[in-house]
Design a protein around this motif. Sequence first.
Motif, PDB file in Angstrom:
ATOM      1  N   ALA A  61       0.737  -1.146   0.046  1.00 53.14           N
ATOM      2  CA  ALA A  61      -0.038   0.077  -0.161  1.00 53.14           C
ATOM      3  C   ALA A  61       1.096   1.081  -0.113  1.00 53.14           C
ATOM      4  CB  ALA A  61      -1.000   0.112   1.243  1.00 53.14           C
ATOM      5  N   VAL A  62       1.958   1.180   0.825  1.00 49.96           N
ATOM      6  CA  VAL A  62       2.537   2.536   0.891  1.00 49.96           C
ATOM      7  C   VAL A  62       3.618   2.680  -0.423  1.00 49.96           C
ATOM      8  CG1 VAL A  62       4.477   3.650   2.130  1.00 49.96           C
ATOM      9  CG2 VAL A  62       2.663   2.164   3.133  1.00 49.96           C
ATOM     10  N   LEU A  63       3.979   1.541  -0.961  1.00 47.31           N
ATOM     11  CA  LEU A  63       5.152   1.608  -2.145  1.00 47.31           C
ATOM     12  C   LEU A  63       3.946   2.155  -3.524  1.00 47.31           C
ATOM     13  CD1 LEU A  63       7.082  -1.683  -1.667  1.00 47.31           C
ATOM     14  CD2 LEU A  63       7.749   0.474  -1.429  1.00 47.31           C
ATOM     15  N   ILE A  64       3.071   1.676  -3.403  1.00 49.85           N
ATOM     16  CA  ILE A  64       2.057   1.920  -4.391  1.00 49.85           C
ATOM     17  C   ILE A  64       1.387   3.433  -4.312  1.00 49.85           C
ATOM     18  CG2 ILE A  64      -0.487   1.707  -5.584  1.00 49.85           C
ATOM     19  CD1 ILE A  64      -0.002  -1.040  -5.165  1.00 49.85           C
ATOM     20  N   ASP A  65       1.432   3.983  -3.060  1.00 52.26           N
ATOM     21  CA  ASP A  65       0.999   5.618  -2.721  1.00 52.26           C
ATOM     22  C   ASP A  65       2.349   6.157  -3.209  1.00 52.26           C
ATOM     23  OD1 ASP A  65      -1.051   6.896  -2.192  1.00 52.26           O
ATOM     24  OD2 ASP A  65      -1.105   6.414  -0.222  1.00 52.26           O
ATOM     25  N   LEU A  66       3.487   5.845  -3.084  1.00 48.01           N
ATOM     26  CA  LEU A  66       4.732   6.663  -3.572  1.00 48.01           C
ATOM     27  C   LEU A  66       4.906   6.601  -5.011  1.00 48.01           C
ATOM     28  CD1 LEU A  66       7.409   5.093  -0.857  1.00 48.01           C
ATOM     29  CD2 LEU A  66       6.387   7.490  -1.120  1.00 48.01           C
ATOM     30  N   VAL A  67       4.475   5.549  -5.727  1.00 45.90           N
ATOM     31  CA  VAL A  67       4.484   5.655  -7.293  1.00 45.90           C
ATOM     32  C   VAL A  67       3.423   6.607  -7.564  1.00 45.90           C
ATOM     33  CG1 VAL A  67       4.145   4.121  -9.037  1.00 45.90           C
ATOM     34  CG2 VAL A  67       5.582   3.089  -7.231  1.00 45.90           C
ATOM     35  N   ALA A  68       2.258   6.603  -7.008  1.00 40.53           N
ATOM     36  CA  ALA A  68       1.140   7.276  -7.359  1.00 40.53           C
ATOM     37  C   ALA A  68       1.490   8.782  -7.118  1.00 40.53           C
ATOM     38  CB  ALA A  68      -0.129   6.986  -6.607  1.00 40.53           C
ATOM     39  N   SER A  69       2.409   9.174  -6.359  1.00 41.70           N
ATOM     40  CA  SER A  69       2.732  10.511  -6.130  1.00 41.70           C
ATOM     41  C   SER A  69       3.629  10.864  -7.321  1.00 41.70           C
ATOM     42  CB  SER A  69       3.746  10.645  -4.911  1.00 41.70           C
ATOM     43  OG  SER A  69       2.949  10.424  -3.912  1.00 41.70           O
ATOM     44  N   ALA A  70       4.236   9.982  -7.876  1.00 43.78           N
ATOM     45  CA  ALA A  70       5.056  10.486  -9.118  1.00 43.78           C
ATOM     46  C   ALA A  70       4.470  10.641 -10.297  1.00 43.78           C
ATOM     47  CB  ALA A  70       6.314   9.424  -9.340  1.00 43.78           C
ATOM     48  N   ALA A  71       3.065   9.663 -10.331  1.00 47.17           N
ATOM     49  CA  ALA A  71       2.077   9.831 -11.533  1.00 47.17           C
ATOM     50  C   ALA A  71       0.734  10.321 -10.983  1.00 47.17           C
ATOM     51  CB  ALA A  71       2.299   8.263 -12.116  1.00 47.17           C
ATOM     52  N   PRO A  72       0.577  11.513 -10.879  1.00 42.54           N
ATOM     53  CA  PRO A  72      -0.733  12.085 -10.304  1.00 42.54           C
ATOM     54  C   PRO A  72      -1.853  11.700 -11.370  1.00 42.54           C
ATOM     55  CG  PRO A  72       0.599  13.730 -11.104  1.00 42.54           C
ATOM     56  CD  PRO A  72       1.636  12.622 -11.183  1.00 42.54           C
ATOM     57  N   THR A  73      -1.496  11.510 -12.621  1.00 43.67           N
ATOM     58  CA  THR A  73      -2.668  11.277 -13.471  1.00 43.67           C
ATOM     59  C   THR A  73      -3.093  10.032 -13.355  1.00 43.67           C
ATOM     60  OG1 THR A  73      -1.086  10.634 -15.162  1.00 43.67           O
ATOM     61  CG2 THR A  73      -1.984  12.992 -15.043  1.00 43.67           C
TER      62      THR A  73
END
Length: 234
Positions: free
Chosen positions: A25-37
């Motif tokens: 969950a945390v790792l995906i959230d970090l990736v989502a921060s780099a891809a806001p779209t």
Amino acid sequence: MAKFLQSWQLHPIVDHFTIGLLIVAVLIDLVASAAPTRIWLRYTALLLMILGALAAGASFFTGGMEADRIWNALGQPARDVLKRHDDLGLYLAITFGILAVWRILIQGFGFMAGSRAIYLIVAFVAIVVLGYQGHLGGVLVYDYGAGTALMAAAPVPSEAASPSPAPSSSGAIPMVSVPTPLPTSTAPLPTSSAPPAIPTASASEPMDSPKPANTPALSPTAQPSAAPSDGVRM
């Protein structure tokens, strides 16, 4: 209910879900921060965080049941590790519950979006501590055999049975009698056990006069057979 759940040994199963769901969950959230779209990544992270928080609560509950079952069979070093593992389980269950609520607020309310960076930092620290707690669980199982057949085969430590104290250095020193070696003679032993011959002297010779080596052996003196009678003339 607790006795029934103990027989199923659910704690290891729930633990794996807890660690996997929360870290992903945390790792995906970090990736989502780099891809806001990629908005679906954020919703995925939100769902995994909620499920992971629920799993963390279940881990703490089942871990408490396991601790009650094996506590008396553990030695003091293993109990210290189990106590630390259990305390971290409680703190992490509360922490991830708060993080799940925080993550819902970030996703559902715009005024909480500014705290997303702080949330990610706290969540990352939390999963690092979660990994350390999992390491303590591995120490309990692989080093101390907690909850395994190895622990069941070992004798249960008793409070009354304590090792005898080591002798103090201030006590009396025990005396040890060391036999003294007997003196041994280095002179060679005689080859024959017969006593040495003692020379004897004749009654007619003085004791201090040496006898010549070439003197013939004395023969016994001839005694007269009969004294001459007065009526016979020689």
